[in-house]
Enzyme design. Sequence first.
Site, mmCIF file in Angstrom:
data_model
loop_
_atom_site.group_PDB
_atom_site.id
_atom_site.type_symbol
_atom_site.label_atom_id
_atom_site.label_comp_id
_atom_site.label_asym_id
_atom_site.label_seq_id
_atom_site.Cartn_x
_atom_site.Cartn_y
_atom_site.Cartn_z
ATOM 1 N N LYS A 28 -2.838 -0.247 1.923
ATOM 2 C CA LYS A 28 -2.267 1.094 1.774
ATOM 3 C C LYS A 28 -3.261 2.164 2.179
ATOM 4 O O LYS A 28 -4.434 2.128 1.770
ATOM 5 C CB LYS A 28 -1.816 1.300 0.328
ATOM 6 C CG LYS A 28 -1.050 2.583 0.064
ATOM 7 C CD LYS A 28 -0.602 2.657 -1.391
ATOM 8 C CE LYS A 28 0.224 3.886 -1.673
ATOM 9 N NZ LYS A 28 0.633 3.972 -3.101
ATOM 10 N N GLU A 77 5.317 -4.551 -4.587
ATOM 11 C CA GLU A 77 3.948 -4.026 -4.568
ATOM 12 C C GLU A 77 3.106 -4.667 -5.674
ATOM 13 O O GLU A 77 3.521 -4.717 -6.828
ATOM 14 C CB GLU A 77 4.001 -2.506 -4.753
ATOM 15 C CG GLU A 77 2.654 -1.815 -4.771
ATOM 16 C CD GLU A 77 2.760 -0.324 -5.036
ATOM 17 O OE1 GLU A 77 1.755 0.384 -4.870
ATOM 18 O OE2 GLU A 77 3.866 0.142 -5.422
ATOM 19 N N CYS A 98 4.810 1.539 -0.835
ATOM 20 C CA CYS A 98 5.280 2.569 -1.767
ATOM 21 C C CYS A 98 5.340 3.961 -1.155
ATOM 22 O O CYS A 98 6.158 4.243 -0.287
ATOM 23 C CB CYS A 98 4.382 2.536 -3.010
ATOM 24 S SG CYS A 98 5.032 3.499 -4.401
#
Length: 522
Positions: free
Chosen positions: A342, A277, A393
Amino acid sequence: MQTELPAKYSQWLLPVLSGVLIGTSYIPFPPWASLFCFVPLWLFWQQQHRLKNVLVSGVLTSFIYTLIGFNWVTYTLHEFAKVNWFVSGIGMILFALFGHLFVPIAGVAWFWIRKRLACNAGLSFALMAVLTALAELYVPMLFKWNFGYSWYGAGLPVYQWAEIVGFTGLSMLSILTNLLVLWAWRRRATIHGKLGFTLLLMVFAGLNGGGIWLKNRLPEPDSAVDVLLVQANIGNLEKQSMERGKGFRAEILTHYFQATDAGLAKNPQVDFVMWSETAFPSLLGGEYNQSFYAELLQEFLRNRQVSLLTGAYAKDPKSGLITNSLFAVDQEGTILEPHYSKTILLALGEYIPGEETFPWLRTMLPMVGHFGRGPGPTMLLKLNGHAMGPQVCYESLFPEFSKGLADLGAQFIVNVTNDSWYGSWQEPYQHLYMTLARGVEFRRPVMRVTNTGVSTVSLANGDVLELSPLDTSWAGAYHVPFVTQPQATFYQRHLNLMPGLLWTGLLALFGAGFMQKTNRLS
């Protein structure tokens, strides 16, 4: 009076005991008490006639198990917010008080319902169990854990049933089993109680045997991919300085290049490489693909003729906000679009809840990020002919998100994470198994790469391959078999089955309670 005081206060050891049992049954601990951890608390509740005692005992149980099972919050506050250990400890205490409220909420709901139904002990305990399971599912948590993950962390085959009921369903069943243990415990001196314990052990053994059968009956993979996971172990100081434009971009990129080269030297025939990430230390996408660091990246990949998946920051053209994104770059250095950004952001890490309504919150919490949101599970990344389901994540904690990727036909899930803010003994392993759990539910491999660990791959059958070391620069190659056209699992088709059954059970208990009340009045 002196003999009454110990009895009056000793009953409060019951919610304390439940807190200890719950806290020591979650990853990295084995789930040794998951099937009876609520029994002491429920026995305490049944004795209470004041709402205050039920509420306080629920908070006490939650407080204790949070201190035991989630004490990594102290490290996170110290590392991320840059406060001293004393202030971090105060923050941990506040989190323990308010971070997991499903237990006291379940207790308050039970007390209110029992008072109106005036039900007997058996019905009362059943209401406790169902309400606790529903509260655990629906009450918001910052880190959405449940009891199902512990079975996976311990490697017990019962976790294979997640393809039928999901890990949320396994958690519900674990909580409901507490009711059966309580029933047997209250009758432990009788033959019925002994038979009850024996039956529970037999059913548990049978479910584990059934889990082995579920695993063995999976279809054989018809394809495979070789991936190199690169864990560069970039320190938080370097990452924060880079994000604030204070240098370290060249150093971070060089570290990734060196770690990747070390991995390729041992494993030259990989299909693609994965970085973690926000690994790439600059913006990517659109005009930023011509930046100095982007061109360095493209040249690196062209020279080695290898493809890459990497986390990087991007900019949302509509909102102008920075996004936490995942990019695919082919072996010629072409940055493929569309990239993924995200969607499920971490509260108080990547956005401030309520900031749009109360802008002054931004002034109070300037250290909290302000990120744009992506499109959700509406797209797959395509690289070298593979259809990959992207996660960044925290998104791995939500089964409905991974269901969206599976519905699109993802052959495997790729997850990029940075767990460097959380210490090294609890959270990295909790987050690991919560992420890999999605692969069991939807029977797809999961490839997970992190900045500091734990990086690994899990197969569609739930097997977890070699774990990376923590806090170490490392590169590991994995051979990952997969099914090119995976079939939908039962859980994928019936995601809300278990919550629906619980609600039906609650309605049935209401009906039984009203009948008891009516018979008592007549």
